[in-house]
Scaffold this active site. Structure first.
Site, PDB file in Angstrom:
ATOM      1  N   GLY A  10       0.852  -1.196   0.000  1.00 53.18           N
ATOM      2  CA  GLY A  10       0.000   0.000   0.000  1.00 53.18           C
ATOM      3  C   GLY A  10       0.882   1.239   0.000  1.00 53.18           C
ATOM      4  O   GLY A  10       1.895   1.263   0.687  1.00 53.18           O
ATOM      5  N   ASN A 111       5.664  -4.363   6.176  1.00 52.64           N
ATOM      6  CA  ASN A 111       6.089  -5.666   6.697  1.00 52.64           C
ATOM      7  C   ASN A 111       6.237  -6.768   5.656  1.00 52.64           C
ATOM      8  O   ASN A 111       7.222  -7.492   5.655  1.00 52.64           O
ATOM      9  CB  ASN A 111       5.096  -6.122   7.767  1.00 52.64           C
ATOM     10  CG  ASN A 111       5.456  -5.545   9.112  1.00 52.64           C
ATOM     11  OD1 ASN A 111       6.594  -5.691   9.548  1.00 52.64           O
ATOM     12  ND2 ASN A 111       4.530  -4.863   9.752  1.00 52.64           N
ATOM     13  N   GLY A 112       5.236  -6.900   4.782  1.00 59.55           N
ATOM     14  CA  GLY A 112       5.284  -7.941   3.759  1.00 59.55           C
ATOM     15  C   GLY A 112       6.454  -7.706   2.820  1.00 59.55           C
ATOM     16  O   GLY A 112       7.213  -8.625   2.471  1.00 59.55           O
ATOM     17  N   ASP A 135       0.743   2.414   9.141  1.00 56.24           N
ATOM     18  CA  ASP A 135       0.366   1.592  10.303  1.00 56.24           C
ATOM     19  C   ASP A 135       1.392   1.661  11.445  1.00 56.24           C
ATOM     20  O   ASP A 135       1.077   1.285  12.569  1.00 56.24           O
ATOM     21  CB  ASP A 135       0.192   0.122   9.883  1.00 56.24           C
ATOM     22  CG  ASP A 135      -0.812  -0.051   8.755  1.00 56.24           C
ATOM     23  OD1 ASP A 135      -1.649   0.849   8.569  1.00 56.24           O
ATOM     24  OD2 ASP A 135      -0.749  -1.077   8.061  1.00 56.24           O
ATOM     25  N   MET A 177      -7.605   3.455   9.917  1.00 55.96           N
ATOM     26  CA  MET A 177      -6.827   2.337   9.363  1.00 55.96           C
ATOM     27  C   MET A 177      -5.745   1.892  10.345  1.00 55.96           C
ATOM     28  O   MET A 177      -5.571   2.479  11.407  1.00 55.96           O
ATOM     29  CB  MET A 177      -6.184   2.766   8.046  1.00 55.96           C
ATOM     30  CG  MET A 177      -7.068   2.551   6.838  1.00 55.96           C
ATOM     31  SD  MET A 177      -6.096   2.828   5.335  1.00 55.96           S
ATOM     32  CE  MET A 177      -7.253   2.272   4.100  1.00 55.96           C
ATOM     33  N   HIS A 179      -4.479  -1.713   9.894  1.00 54.20           N
ATOM     34  CA  HIS A 179      -4.370  -3.152   9.689  1.00 54.20           C
ATOM     35  C   HIS A 179      -4.530  -3.867  11.038  1.00 54.20           C
ATOM     36  O   HIS A 179      -5.539  -3.690  11.670  1.00 54.20           O
ATOM     37  CB  HIS A 179      -3.042  -3.461   8.991  1.00 54.20           C
ATOM     38  CG  HIS A 179      -3.023  -4.808   8.329  1.00 54.20           C
ATOM     39  ND1 HIS A 179      -4.085  -5.304   7.637  1.00 54.20           N
ATOM     40  CD2 HIS A 179      -2.054  -5.763   8.267  1.00 54.20           C
ATOM     41  CE1 HIS A 179      -3.794  -6.501   7.173  1.00 54.20           C
ATOM     42  NE2 HIS A 179      -2.558  -6.811   7.547  1.00 54.20           N
TER      43      HIS A 179
END
Ligand code: F6P
Length: 356
Positions: A10, A111-112, A135, A177, A179
């Protein structure tokens, strides 16, 4: 020097500011700089879609939101799964890297993205990761870029709700937001003067939420504002396994947790409840001054790490200083809000309810 660069996951504010910092930093210490900008994140690296950029492409973008390279989500979990044509994505990324004879890859993401960056490191590529996400959940850095800009937007949303809430004597929920974590909701909630803040790290009891609203009305306050994290979870649901919880959520008729909470409050109190979801506006617009400074510093520190050939690191901000943190120590870890943190205690001291 030949550098690859990509923005993945994102988007958020300050991605361009961070890339600008890296390129300006390198341009000042490297003679012949070639930047290969991969389009739409890891997709560009997998399929060899890139643009050859120069330092001038990174000029004038300090204040521009989004990312000049584009982004996409390429889940880490599926990186080892061949694409629809049987292409081995990891091998394809390595091939592109070696074909272009890159010195290193600068990877901006959450993170991903970081997990894939670490995988590429394990596969022998030189990588530098810059921690991006509204986040603020990247382990090993005190703050991620995008977070402060998003706080401003979510706070504005709560501020705007305040005046209308006061006129109508209603309960308002602003869904924020974040997550699986509550950083953004916690900070925007406090900054916006929310009365109740619900975050995933502190599962809520709906009766406690209702109690907090009633307490306010008894004290003559006509309205209540709740800042609810998109990942907020009830005490009951928090006891379920991940699988059970997913099943439970799939059964629900509500578009998100805030609507369920609104429905429960309406039923229990007979009060009108309205839900506002600022959604992706929280990732939009130009970066806040704080994020511009943060990204300029992280970018410059990344450039220095590249010049030093010190690869395999995330460039973090720790105690006000930039720091090279080995990816192997942080990839795959999540930074969550500590329910016992001083900030939570202080919020409770001034009367904010966490519904616990
Ligand atoms: O990670 C950033 C974030 O905006 C989260 O806060 C949110 O849950 C998610 O991305 C939304 O993802 P998408 O843009 O894919 O809908």
């Amino acid at each position: 020097m030949r550098i690859g660069m990509l923005t993945s996951g994102g988007d958020c504010q300050a991605l361009n500011a961070a890339m600008r910092g890296v390129v300006k930093g390198l341009n000042n210490s490297v003679d012949d700089l070639k930047i290969f900008g991969f389009e739409r994140g890891y997709k560009g690296l997998i399929y060899g879609n890139y643009r050859l950029l120069t330092a001038s492409d990174f000029s004038g973008i300090l204040t521009r939101g989004g990312t000049i390279l584009g982004s996409s989500r390429q889940p880490f979990k599926q990186m080892r799964t061949p694409d629809e044509n049987g292409l081995d994505k990891v091998e394809a990324m390595k091939q592109t890297y070696f074909d272009l004879n890159l010195e290193c890859l600068v990877i901006l993401g959450g993170n991903g993205t970081e997990k894939t960056a670490n995988l590429l490191r394990e596969e022998g590529l030189n990588v530098i990761h810059l921690p991006k996400t509204i986040d603020n959940d990247i382990y090993g850095t005190d703050v991620t870029f995008g977070f402060q800009s998003a706080i401003n937007i979510a706070t504005d949303a709560i501020d705007c709700i305040h005046t209308t809430a006061a006129s109508h004597n209603r309960v308002f929920i602003v869904e924020v937001m974040g997550h699986k974590v509550g950083w953004l909701t916690l900070y925007a909630g406090i900054a916006g003067g929310a009365d109740i803040i619900l975050i995933p790290e502190i599962p809520y009891d709906i009766d406690k939420v209702v109690e907090a609203i009633e307490k306010r009305s008894k004290a003559g306050k006509g309205f209540t504002i709740l800042a609810v994290a998109e990942g907020a979870i009830s005490k009951q649901d928090s006891k379920l396994s991940k699988k059970e919880y997913k099943k439970e959520v799939a059964k629900r008729k509500y578009p998100s947790v805030s609507y369920e909470i609104a429905d429960l409050i309406e039923k229990k109190l007979g009060t009108e409840v309205r839900v506002t979801v600022p959604g992706h506006t929280q990732r939009g617009g130009s970066p806040s001054p704080y994020d511009r400074v943060l990204c300029t510093r992280l970018g410059a520190a990344a450039a220095q790490a590249i010049v030093d050939k010190d690869f395999g690191n995330m460039i973090a901000m720790v105690d006000g200083e930039t720091k090279r943190v080995p990816l192997k120590d942080v990839a795959g870890k999540l930074k969550t809000v500590d329910p016992d943190a001083t900030i939570i205690k202080e919020a409770k001291t001034i009367g904010i309810s966490f519904g616990d």
